[in-house]
Design a protein around this motif. Sequence first.
Motif, PDB file in Angstrom:
ATOM      1  N   HIS A  11      -9.598  12.057   0.557  1.00 31.50           N
ATOM      2  CA  HIS A  11      -8.277  10.940   1.043  1.00 31.50           C
ATOM      3  C   HIS A  11      -8.988   9.036   0.939  1.00 31.50           C
ATOM      4  CE1 HIS A  11      -6.174   9.451   4.958  1.00 31.50           C
ATOM      5  NE2 HIS A  11      -7.504   9.466   5.291  1.00 31.50           N
ATOM      6  N   VAL A  12     -10.283   9.819   0.873  1.00 24.21           N
ATOM      7  CA  VAL A  12     -10.385   7.954   0.766  1.00 24.21           C
ATOM      8  C   VAL A  12     -10.860   7.763  -0.450  1.00 24.21           C
ATOM      9  CG1 VAL A  12     -13.700   7.053   1.465  1.00 24.21           C
ATOM     10  CG2 VAL A  12     -12.216   8.827   2.999  1.00 24.21           C
ATOM     11  N   TRP A  13     -11.066   8.663  -1.524  1.00 20.29           N
ATOM     12  CA  TRP A  13     -11.281   8.012  -2.550  1.00 20.29           C
ATOM     13  C   TRP A  13      -9.164   7.226  -2.824  1.00 20.29           C
ATOM     14  CZ3 TRP A  13      -7.475  10.146  -6.068  1.00 20.29           C
ATOM     15  CH2 TRP A  13      -7.346   9.691  -7.300  1.00 20.29           C
ATOM     16  N   ALA A  14      -8.523   8.248  -2.764  1.00 25.08           N
ATOM     17  CA  ALA A  14      -7.182   7.566  -2.691  1.00 25.08           C
ATOM     18  C   ALA A  14      -6.741   6.530  -1.400  1.00 25.08           C
ATOM     19  CB  ALA A  14      -6.097   8.413  -1.927  1.00 25.08           C
ATOM     20  N   HIS A 139       2.002   7.940   3.145  1.00 25.40           N
ATOM     21  CA  HIS A 139       1.816   6.462   3.440  1.00 25.40           C
ATOM     22  C   HIS A 139       1.404   5.499   2.676  1.00 25.40           C
ATOM     23  CE1 HIS A 139       3.933   6.282   7.530  1.00 25.40           C
ATOM     24  NE2 HIS A 139       2.405   7.461   7.927  1.00 25.40           N
ATOM     25  N   ARG A 140       0.777   6.132   0.935  1.00 24.05           N
ATOM     26  CA  ARG A 140      -0.064   5.776   0.437  1.00 24.05           C
ATOM     27  C   ARG A 140       1.650   5.826  -0.954  1.00 24.05           C
ATOM     28  NH1 ARG A 140      -4.478   8.121   1.499  1.00 24.05           N
ATOM     29  NH2 ARG A 140      -4.055  10.159   0.518  1.00 24.05           N
ATOM     30  N   GLY A 141       2.420   6.408  -0.364  1.00 23.61           N
ATOM     31  CA  GLY A 141       3.925   7.274  -1.249  1.00 23.61           C
ATOM     32  C   GLY A 141       4.311   5.546  -0.598  1.00 23.61           C
ATOM     33  N   ASN A 142       4.374   4.892   1.143  1.00 24.48           N
ATOM     34  CA  ASN A 142       5.101   3.820   1.739  1.00 24.48           C
ATOM     35  C   ASN A 142       4.386   2.433   0.911  1.00 24.48           C
ATOM     36  OD1 ASN A 142       5.286   5.550   4.060  1.00 24.48           O
ATOM     37  ND2 ASN A 142       7.073   5.630   3.480  1.00 24.48           N
ATOM     38  N   ILE A 143       3.123   2.686   0.109  1.00 18.77           N
ATOM     39  CA  ILE A 143       3.618   1.600  -0.068  1.00 18.77           C
ATOM     40  C   ILE A 143       3.181   1.209  -1.688  1.00 18.77           C
ATOM     41  CG2 ILE A 143       0.790   0.578  -1.325  1.00 18.77           C
ATOM     42  CD1 ILE A 143      -0.691   1.753   1.581  1.00 18.77           C
ATOM     43  N   THR A 144       3.485   2.598  -2.142  1.00 24.38           N
ATOM     44  CA  THR A 144       3.768   2.390  -3.649  1.00 24.38           C
ATOM     45  C   THR A 144       4.696   2.396  -3.741  1.00 24.38           C
ATOM     46  OG1 THR A 144       1.963   3.914  -4.606  1.00 24.38           O
ATOM     47  CG2 THR A 144       4.424   3.432  -5.996  1.00 24.38           C
ATOM     48  N   ALA A 145       6.115   2.101  -2.981  1.00 24.67           N
ATOM     49  CA  ALA A 145       7.233   1.877  -3.161  1.00 24.67           C
ATOM     50  C   ALA A 145       7.543   0.515  -2.128  1.00 24.67           C
ATOM     51  CB  ALA A 145       8.699   2.357  -1.632  1.00 24.67           C
ATOM     52  N   MET A 146       6.633  -0.211  -2.183  1.00 23.73           N
ATOM     53  CA  MET A 146       7.188  -1.252  -1.070  1.00 23.73           C
ATOM     54  C   MET A 146       6.250  -2.238  -2.148  1.00 23.73           C
ATOM     55  SD  MET A 146       5.260  -1.073   2.634  1.00 23.73           S
ATOM     56  CE  MET A 146       5.139  -2.702   3.426  1.00 23.73           C
ATOM     57  N   LEU A 147       5.254  -1.834  -3.187  1.00 23.07           N
ATOM     58  CA  LEU A 147       4.871  -2.823  -3.443  1.00 23.07           C
ATOM     59  C   LEU A 147       5.969  -3.345  -5.347  1.00 23.07           C
ATOM     60  CD1 LEU A 147       1.084  -1.148  -4.243  1.00 23.07           C
ATOM     61  CD2 LEU A 147       1.969  -3.361  -3.485  1.00 23.07           C
ATOM     62  N   ARG A 148       6.796  -1.524  -5.453  1.00 26.27           N
ATOM     63  CA  ARG A 148       7.082  -1.746  -6.356  1.00 26.27           C
ATOM     64  C   ARG A 148       8.512  -2.932  -6.173  1.00 26.27           C
ATOM     65  NH1 ARG A 148       7.409   4.472  -7.332  1.00 26.27           N
ATOM     66  NH2 ARG A 148       5.646   4.656  -8.598  1.00 26.27           N
ATOM     67  N   GLN A 149       9.300  -2.741  -4.809  1.00 24.25           N
ATOM     68  CA  GLN A 149      10.080  -3.265  -4.490  1.00 24.25           C
ATOM     69  C   GLN A 149       9.076  -5.116  -4.268  1.00 24.25           C
ATOM     70  OE1 GLN A 149      11.390  -2.287  -0.078  1.00 24.25           O
ATOM     71  NE2 GLN A 149      11.934  -4.067  -0.017  1.00 24.25           N
ATOM     72  N   SER A 156      -2.536   4.385  -8.836  1.00 27.54           N
ATOM     73  CA  SER A 156      -2.281   6.132  -8.882  1.00 27.54           C
ATOM     74  C   SER A 156      -3.039   6.942  -8.243  1.00 27.54           C
ATOM     75  CB  SER A 156      -2.320   7.070 -10.488  1.00 27.54           C
ATOM     76  OG  SER A 156      -2.048   8.101 -10.993  1.00 27.54           O
ATOM     77  N   THR A 157      -2.546   7.671  -6.905  1.00 24.37           N
ATOM     78  CA  THR A 157      -3.716   8.195  -5.984  1.00 24.37           C
ATOM     79  C   THR A 157      -3.354   9.942  -5.929  1.00 24.37           C
ATOM     80  OG1 THR A 157      -2.129   7.904  -4.135  1.00 24.37           O
ATOM     81  CG2 THR A 157      -3.945   6.283  -4.672  1.00 24.37           C
ATOM     82  N   ASP A 158      -2.617  10.740  -7.048  1.00 24.67           N
ATOM     83  CA  ASP A 158      -2.675  12.112  -6.713  1.00 24.67           C
ATOM     84  C   ASP A 158      -3.902  12.915  -7.125  1.00 24.67           C
ATOM     85  OD1 ASP A 158       0.245  11.269  -6.718  1.00 24.67           O
ATOM     86  OD2 ASP A 158       0.391  11.997  -9.128  1.00 24.67           O
ATOM     87  N   TYR A 159      -3.581  13.880  -6.099  1.00 24.83           N
ATOM     88  CA  TYR A 159      -4.741  15.163  -6.162  1.00 24.83           C
ATOM     89  C   TYR A 159      -6.091  14.889  -7.450  1.00 24.83           C
ATOM     90  CZ  TYR A 159      -8.557  18.362  -4.579  1.00 24.83           C
ATOM     91  OH  TYR A 159      -9.461  18.799  -3.856  1.00 24.83           O
ATOM     92  N   ILE A 160      -4.869  15.402  -8.420  1.00 22.46           N
ATOM     93  CA  ILE A 160      -5.538  15.612  -9.560  1.00 22.46           C
ATOM     94  C   ILE A 160      -6.280  14.851 -11.026  1.00 22.46           C
ATOM     95  CG2 ILE A 160      -3.064  15.012 -11.401  1.00 22.46           C
ATOM     96  CD1 ILE A 160      -5.439  18.270 -12.098  1.00 22.46           C
ATOM     97  N   PHE A 161      -5.887  13.949 -10.426  1.00 20.15           N
ATOM     98  CA  PHE A 161      -6.993  12.780 -10.934  1.00 20.15           C
ATOM     99  C   PHE A 161      -7.529  12.104 -10.017  1.00 20.15           C
ATOM    100  CE2 PHE A 161      -2.661  11.382 -11.510  1.00 20.15           C
ATOM    101  CZ  PHE A 161      -2.289  11.429 -13.346  1.00 20.15           C
ATOM    102  N   TYR A 162      -7.926  12.835  -8.527  1.00 20.49           N
ATOM    103  CA  TYR A 162      -8.934  12.990  -8.582  1.00 20.49           C
ATOM    104  C   TYR A 162     -10.035  13.600  -9.103  1.00 20.49           C
ATOM    105  CZ  TYR A 162     -12.386  14.762  -4.076  1.00 20.49           C
ATOM    106  OH  TYR A 162     -13.125  14.995  -4.006  1.00 20.49           O
ATOM    107  N   LEU A 163      -9.437  15.386  -8.982  1.00 16.60           N
ATOM    108  CA  LEU A 163     -10.752  16.206  -9.015  1.00 16.60           C
ATOM    109  C   LEU A 163     -11.254  15.759 -10.754  1.00 16.60           C
ATOM    110  CD1 LEU A 163      -8.161  19.203  -8.550  1.00 16.60           C
ATOM    111  CD2 LEU A 163     -10.424  18.554  -7.472  1.00 16.60           C
ATOM    112  N   TYR A 164     -10.392  15.218 -11.800  1.00 13.46           N
ATOM    113  CA  TYR A 164     -10.668  14.908 -13.210  1.00 13.46           C
ATOM    114  C   TYR A 164     -11.737  13.713 -12.463  1.00 13.46           C
ATOM    115  CZ  TYR A 164      -7.651  17.140 -15.786  1.00 13.46           C
ATOM    116  OH  TYR A 164      -6.271  17.866 -16.784  1.00 13.46           O
TER     117      TYR A 164
END
Length: 170
Positions: A11-14, A139-149, A156-164
């Motif tokens: 969560h903090v990483w994302a 809400h990070r998804g909200n941020i991404t949608a707002m940025l696209r707008q 990119s904040t998906d958990y899998i990228f955190y694991l990598y």
Amino acid sequence: MNDSIRLYDYHVWANKRVFNHLKELPKEIYQEQVKSVFSSLEQVIIHLFKTDVVWLCAMSDKSYEEIQQLVGEYSSRMENKSLEEMETEYMEFSSQYFDFLSSQEDLNANKTLKHPMYGQLETSLSELVKHVVNHGTYHRGNITAMLRQLGYPGPSTDYIFYLYEKQDSQ
């Protein structure tokens, strides 16, 4: 690392990735008005922070009234803060979360929450951490949608990228 602490670390990483991404974009978009779930990126960041405050207080057995008072104090402190100032506040606060979670003997132990509108809930700290992380992801998804707008890509904040990233840093 305990699963709940790892999840909170994600969560903090994302959130840190969001802060870093926003700092790379034109400064004015942070407060730019958007027709979305929130009126600006700033409002989403503030909401995320205040919600993290609420749940750490709840996990720490603070009463509903104490939580409301603390959220009010944080709300006042967050007014007119720059993105960089919010990041500093958030990172300092997240260290309190880590300290709290690390000091708990059993994150799966029973926990009772009392809310004046929703009643009583029997749960555990580990379940509450999952809620905090899930809420942040939403809400990070909200941020991404707002940025696209606004014409910008989201981070990119998906958990899998955190694991990598964590695997690569070991």
